[in-house]
Motif scaffolding. Structure first.
Motif, short mmCIF file in Angstrom:
data_model
loop_
_atom_site.label_atom_id
_atom_site.label_comp_id
_atom_site.label_asym_id
_atom_site.label_seq_id
_atom_site.Cartn_x
_atom_site.Cartn_y
_atom_site.Cartn_z
N CYS A 628 0.82 -1.21 0.00
CA CYS A 628 0.00 0.00 0.00
C CYS A 628 0.86 1.26 0.00
O CYS A 628 0.46 2.29 -0.56
CB CYS A 628 -0.93 -0.01 1.21
SG CYS A 628 -2.24 -1.26 1.13
N LYS A 629 2.04 1.20 0.61
CA LYS A 629 2.91 2.37 0.58
C LYS A 629 3.38 2.69 -0.84
O LYS A 629 3.59 3.86 -1.17
CB LYS A 629 4.12 2.13 1.50
CG LYS A 629 3.82 2.31 2.96
CD LYS A 629 5.09 2.36 3.79
CE LYS A 629 5.84 1.06 3.72
NZ LYS A 629 7.07 1.09 4.54
N LEU A 630 3.54 1.66 -1.65
CA LEU A 630 3.92 1.92 -3.04
C LEU A 630 2.84 2.70 -3.77
O LEU A 630 3.13 3.56 -4.60
CB LEU A 630 4.17 0.59 -3.76
CG LEU A 630 5.34 -0.25 -3.25
CD1 LEU A 630 5.45 -1.54 -4.06
CD2 LEU A 630 6.65 0.52 -3.30
N LEU A 636 3.32 2.86 -7.68
CA LEU A 636 2.38 2.10 -8.50
C LEU A 636 1.23 2.98 -8.91
O LEU A 636 0.89 3.96 -8.21
CB LEU A 636 1.85 0.89 -7.71
CG LEU A 636 2.87 -0.18 -7.28
CD1 LEU A 636 2.16 -1.27 -6.48
CD2 LEU A 636 3.57 -0.77 -8.48
N GLU A 637 0.60 2.65 -10.01
CA GLU A 637 -0.59 3.37 -10.43
C GLU A 637 -1.70 3.14 -9.41
O GLU A 637 -1.81 2.09 -8.80
CB GLU A 637 -1.04 2.88 -11.81
CG GLU A 637 -0.03 3.15 -12.91
CD GLU A 637 -0.51 2.63 -14.25
OE1 GLU A 637 -1.63 2.07 -14.29
OE2 GLU A 637 0.22 2.78 -15.24
N MET A 638 -2.54 4.15 -9.26
CA MET A 638 -3.59 4.05 -8.26
C MET A 638 -4.59 2.94 -8.57
O MET A 638 -5.21 2.36 -7.68
CB MET A 638 -4.31 5.39 -8.13
CG MET A 638 -5.11 5.55 -6.85
SD MET A 638 -5.85 7.17 -6.66
CE MET A 638 -4.38 8.20 -6.55
N ARG A 676 -12.29 6.67 -9.38
CA ARG A 676 -12.23 5.73 -10.49
C ARG A 676 -11.74 4.35 -10.03
O ARG A 676 -12.19 3.32 -10.53
CB ARG A 676 -11.32 6.27 -11.59
CG ARG A 676 -11.84 7.53 -12.28
CD ARG A 676 -10.99 7.89 -13.49
NE ARG A 676 -11.44 9.13 -14.11
CZ ARG A 676 -10.94 10.33 -13.85
NH1 ARG A 676 -9.96 10.45 -12.97
NH2 ARG A 676 -11.41 11.41 -14.45
N THR A 677 -10.82 4.36 -9.09
CA THR A 677 -10.33 3.08 -8.57
C THR A 677 -11.43 2.34 -7.82
O THR A 677 -11.54 1.10 -7.91
CB THR A 677 -9.13 3.33 -7.64
OG1 THR A 677 -8.13 4.08 -8.34
CG2 THR A 677 -8.53 2.03 -7.16
N LEU A 678 -12.25 3.07 -7.08
CA LEU A 678 -13.38 2.44 -6.39
C LEU A 678 -14.36 1.83 -7.40
O LEU A 678 -14.87 0.72 -7.20
CB LEU A 678 -14.11 3.46 -5.51
CG LEU A 678 -13.52 3.75 -4.13
CD1 LEU A 678 -14.44 4.70 -3.37
CD2 LEU A 678 -13.34 2.48 -3.35
N VAL A 679 -14.63 2.57 -8.46
CA VAL A 679 -15.53 2.06 -9.50
C VAL A 679 -14.94 0.79 -10.12
O VAL A 679 -15.65 -0.21 -10.33
CB VAL A 679 -15.77 3.14 -10.57
CG1 VAL A 679 -16.56 2.57 -11.73
CG2 VAL A 679 -16.51 4.33 -9.96
N LEU A 680 -13.66 0.82 -10.41
CA LEU A 680 -13.00 -0.35 -10.99
C LEU A 680 -13.08 -1.54 -10.04
O LEU A 680 -13.29 -2.68 -10.47
CB LEU A 680 -11.55 -0.01 -11.30
CG LEU A 680 -10.69 -1.12 -11.92
CD1 LEU A 680 -11.29 -1.57 -13.25
CD2 LEU A 680 -9.25 -0.65 -12.09
N CYS A 681 -12.93 -1.28 -8.74
CA CYS A 681 -13.03 -2.33 -7.73
C CYS A 681 -14.40 -3.00 -7.76
O CYS A 681 -14.51 -4.23 -7.82
CB CYS A 681 -12.73 -1.74 -6.36
SG CYS A 681 -13.36 -2.67 -4.96
N LEU A 682 -15.46 -2.21 -7.73
CA LEU A 682 -16.82 -2.76 -7.71
C LEU A 682 -17.16 -3.46 -9.02
O LEU A 682 -17.80 -4.53 -9.01
CB LEU A 682 -17.83 -1.64 -7.42
CG LEU A 682 -17.71 -0.96 -6.05
CD1 LEU A 682 -18.67 0.21 -5.95
CD2 LEU A 682 -17.99 -1.95 -4.93
#
Length: 844
Positions: A628-630, A636-638, A676-682
């Protein structure tokens, strides 16, 4: 008088003086006014019409019953318990009024054997009433009356000492008699009242009585009540007991009278540091620290050993309070040395004691937590960079070095140095520890900047020597990863023994602004990452884990250097992580952290020892934190956090705090990309669910999985607390969800509804976070995309759409919004978001 209670103090004095003059002329009618005052302060609108005899005890029960009938019992609201600032303000003014009343009457009518007797009888009767308002108000009045008498009596003691007035001594005996009557009639019955507010009042006032008039109240007969009520089931009552004891133990003159209480209730006090209420535990720890300062003999070595373990508590205030005990450990320097030498020897003695304490803590290996706990009270030692570094650079021939020359102690001292540097640069906010102040004041920021300048200037001089002298042993090699750049601090140091990969880092400081240094470091870092990538597939688990933690720490450290060089012309020469290594790190995290369902952990206890299970959990948490620190540091990309976010509900007990903190940090970096990351997760979870439904013959499991996705959406929706701040984020989530369902959908005879229409049920969890104008906008956008497809909303296949529409608009607004949306059916937006690429994967 009731209006005067709500007035300012000088107005109260005027009203009381007028009442005293009226009392001298007609004491019965004036006494009726005073009695009515107490009754009306209880919330009763009734009034007494007469006093039937000399004493109030002769008042008929029917008259008190009439007062009860006039009390508004339906609302259960009376001045003392009213919500908001008025209740607190009335409490203060009511107590001040009683204090002024006793002060104004102390030289005349208070000793006429009529006024106080009547008031005492009234308060005694009403404090025993079954009506809560009478009982609460009159109990407060009774105990405050004792406090007012004590204040006068203490002034009387001073006058006796100065004027040797026998008359005042006689009055003091009469006052003590009044107090004894009130205590027997009110306190001894109400200190165990069913109402916790009344019990709190009694304990709070008892502590004040003992402090003001210790000759009468500070004895075992009264101290036992505080000891008993420390076991009360309500936290506020226990807290008042602790506050009262803190006042008593601060006075050295009162300590001899506390010996029996201390020996009897010491075990209870120590156990209260584990209280479920954080305030009670914190104040109890402060009380025990105070006791240890007043007398070292009151606490046994076993008690200190138990209390010192709280420096590893997850509550920072409690840990910082326990840190005061740890700082007090350590021997004094010799008195015959000069001041500089005495300071140096004393610092080394404290440092040795700190190392010894940590080594004795077999159950804990959290140096960062220990340093954080000692930071407030032991900053003089932890910020003494010359002492910390000189302890590592001492020659083996020196006398002082013999105390800190063991390899294990040197490795521990390195960790303490790294943790103190991180604490000075980043502040006391640690993952897994609550209660720290997250926003620093201007003074604290200035002090932090000064500390950073001091440690940078010092480490810039000694770090090359330190690296060449200390970091030859493999066990301490991790400091090269933790502090590779002078003046830049990297959080959460980890032991990364990369020697299994035959990797060696440069031992010189890496702060450089020259292009050739950038090229050189890029080559070294590339070589390091390639070797670590190869070790991630090693057959031994230990090698894989060390390689993973090592590459994460090095890349995290390198991210700070990237921030420094981003604006320079040779920025393209800085090393960037390859997509292949990014995927390898993500795969390693999923395979080694999220292992098995979290709800089966209880059954695993029967197979694996509890200590091994906790150690395994700690190892997995470290691996997840490193990954997660990365993301947080931009290595790393979000979007690589989407897979981690999917595990929030399933592994909430084990990793919920880490995942939630990662989410908050990503929002601080870029709130739109985080959304956008949350949307991708769901959407990833939903697509996996659809594939599972197509292949599985047991739909029940799929339903539960859909419920868990909906619960995950609900949890993430709760994190959008500020609707205005995250307005654009929530709109993005809805717009991308609608397009995910309807864009590129072509209605056919076999497929009347989109295959992903049930995703709208999940999306509805975010509808409450939309502002009212945005709800209408999203409704209109939904109408434009669905107008050409829906024939009958009552069909079962369209139920998720109906559910989502109802969550967007209330019934009263839906018709207007629908009419507005029907006029826009011609156009259809073709804008895409990055998530529509997943839709073809769901088709069959």
């Amino acid at each position: 008088m009731n209006k005067a209670c709500n007035a300012q103090s000088h107005q109260q004095e005027t009203v009381i003086d007028d009442w005293i003059e009226a009392y001298v002329e007609d004491r019965d009618s004036s006494l009726l006014d005073l009695i009515s005052f107490f009754i009306q302060c209880s919330g009763c609108k009734g009034k007494l019409l007469c006093v039937s005899s000399l004493y109030l005890s002769h008042i008929q029960k029917t008259e008190i019953g009439f007062m009860v009938e006039e009390l508004d019992e339906d609302t259960a609201e009376y001045p003392l318990v009213q919500a908001g600032p008025y209740g607190r303000w009335f409490h203060s003014e009511f107590c001040d009024f009683l204090s002024i009343l006793v002060a104004q009457c102390q030289h005349n009518i208070i000793f006429d054997s009529y006024l106080m007797n009547t008031i005492i009888v009234l308060l005694s009767e009403l404090s025993n009433s079954f009506i809560r308002a009478f009982r609460h108000t009159c109990t407060l009045a009774a105990v405050k009356l004792i406090l007012s008498l004590l204040c006068w009596n203490t002034r009387g003691d001073l006058l006796v000492f100065l004027l040797i007035s026998f008359k005042l001594q006689e009055k003091r005996a009469e006052v003590e008699s009044m107090m004894n009557v009130i205590i027997k009639a009110v306190f001894l019955k109400r200190y165990r009242d069913v109402l916790p507010e009344i019990r709190s009042i009694c304990m709070e006032e008892l502590g004040l009585w003992m402090k003001l008039y210790s000759s009468l109240f500070l004895n075992d007969s009264y101290l036992k009540y505080i000891g008993w009520m420390m076991s009360d089931k309500v936290p506020d009552v226990r807290l008042k007991c602790v506050f009262g004891l803190q006042v008593l133990y601060k006075d050295p003159l009162l300590l001899p009278k506390m010996d029996l209480f201390t020996s009897r209730f010491k075990e209870r006090l120590i156990s209260m540091t584990l209280d479920k209420d954080n305030d009670v535990a914190l104040q109890t720890m402060k009380l025990l620290v105070l006791i240890s300062k007043m007398s070292e003999d009151l606490l046994a070595p076993e008690d200190y050993k138990q209390l010192l373990q709280f420096v590893y508590s997850s509550q920072r205030p409690l840990a910082a309070s326990a840190g005061e005990l740890a700082v007090a450990q350590g021997s004094d320097a010799q008195q015959d040395t000069n001041e500089e030498e005495r300071h140096r020897l004393q610092s080394f003695a404290k440092l040795k004691a700190l190392l010894h304490f940590f080594q004795e803590s077999e159950l804990h290996q959290h140096v960062v937590f220990l340093v954080d706990s000692l930071w407030d009270c032991g900053a003089s030692l932890l910020k003494d960079w010359p002492t910390l570094t000189s302890a590592l650079l001492l020659d083996s021939s020196s006398n002082t070095s013999k105390e800190i020359n063991h390899e294990a102690e040197q490795a521990l001292l390195v960790e303490i140095l790294v943790a103190s540097v991180r604490q000075a640069a980043e502040g006391p906010v640690l993952a897994g520890r609550t209660g720290a102040k997250r926003v620093m004041s201007a003074k604290e920021k200035k002090m932090q900047n000064e500390d950073c300048l001091k440690l940078t200037s010092h480490l810039h001089l000694v770090l090359p020597t330190l690296l060449s002298k200390v970091f030859i042993p493999v066990d301490t090699l991790h400091l090269q990863i933790t502090v590779p750049c002078v003046g830049f601090v990297f959080p959460s140091p980890k032991r990364s023994h990369i020697n299994t990969c035959n990797i060696h880092l440069t031992s010189r400081p890496c702060v450089s602004l020259y292009q050739e240094d950038a090229v050189d470091q890029r080559l070294q870092l590339r070589f390091f990452c390639e070797k670590s990538h190869h070790c991630l597939s090693h057959r031994e688990l230990g090698v894989r884990q060390q390689a993973f933690v090592g590459v994460c720490d090095v890349l995290t450290a390198h991210s700070y250097q990237r921030q420094l060089w981003d604006s320079l012309p040779f920025c393209p020469l800085i090393y960037s992580l390859s997509p292949k290594l990014q995927r390898a790190l993500l795969t390693f995290t999923c395979e080694h952290v999220f292992v098995g369902p979290n709800n089966n952990s209880q059954s695993r206890v029967d197979q694996i020892a509890e200590e091994q299970r906790l150690e395994d959990l700690h190892r997995r948490r470290n691996l997840l934190a490193a990954y997660c620190k990365l993301i947080v540091h931009g290595v790393l990309e979000m979007s690589m956090a989407a897979e981690v976010f999917t595990q929030y509900v399933k592994y909430y007990n084990d990793f919920g705090d880490i995942i939630k903190e990662t989410l908050y940090r990503t929002r601080q970096m870029d709130k739109m990309e985080s959304a956008r990351t949350l949307v991708l997760c769901l959407q990833q979870l939903f697509v996996q669910l659809k594939h599972k439904q197509e292949r599985s013959s047991r739909p029940q499991e799929a339903v539960q999985t859909f419920t868990s996705i909906k619960e995950l959406a609900r949890r993430y929706a709760l994190t959008f607390s500020d609707l205005v701040k995250f307005r654009e984020c929530v709109v993005l989530i809805h717009r991308s969800g609608i397009e995910f369902v309807f864009q590129d959908f072509s209605q056919t005879a076999d497929m009347t509804a989109p295959p992903y229409v049930s995703y709208l049920t999940i999306l509805s969890e975010f509808s409450s976070k939309l502002l009212k104008p945005d709800k209408k906008t999203m409704f209109s956008y939904l109408q434009r995309l669905t107008a050409n497809h829906i024939t009958d909303m009552r069909e079962e296949c369209w139920q998720p759409l109906a559910y989502y529409r109802s969550s967007l608009l209330a019934a009263a607004e839906e018709e207007d919004a629908a009419s507005n949306g029907s006029s826009d059916r011609k156009g259809c937006s073709t804008n895409r978001v990055p998530f529509t690429r997943q839709k073809p994967e769901g088709k069959t």
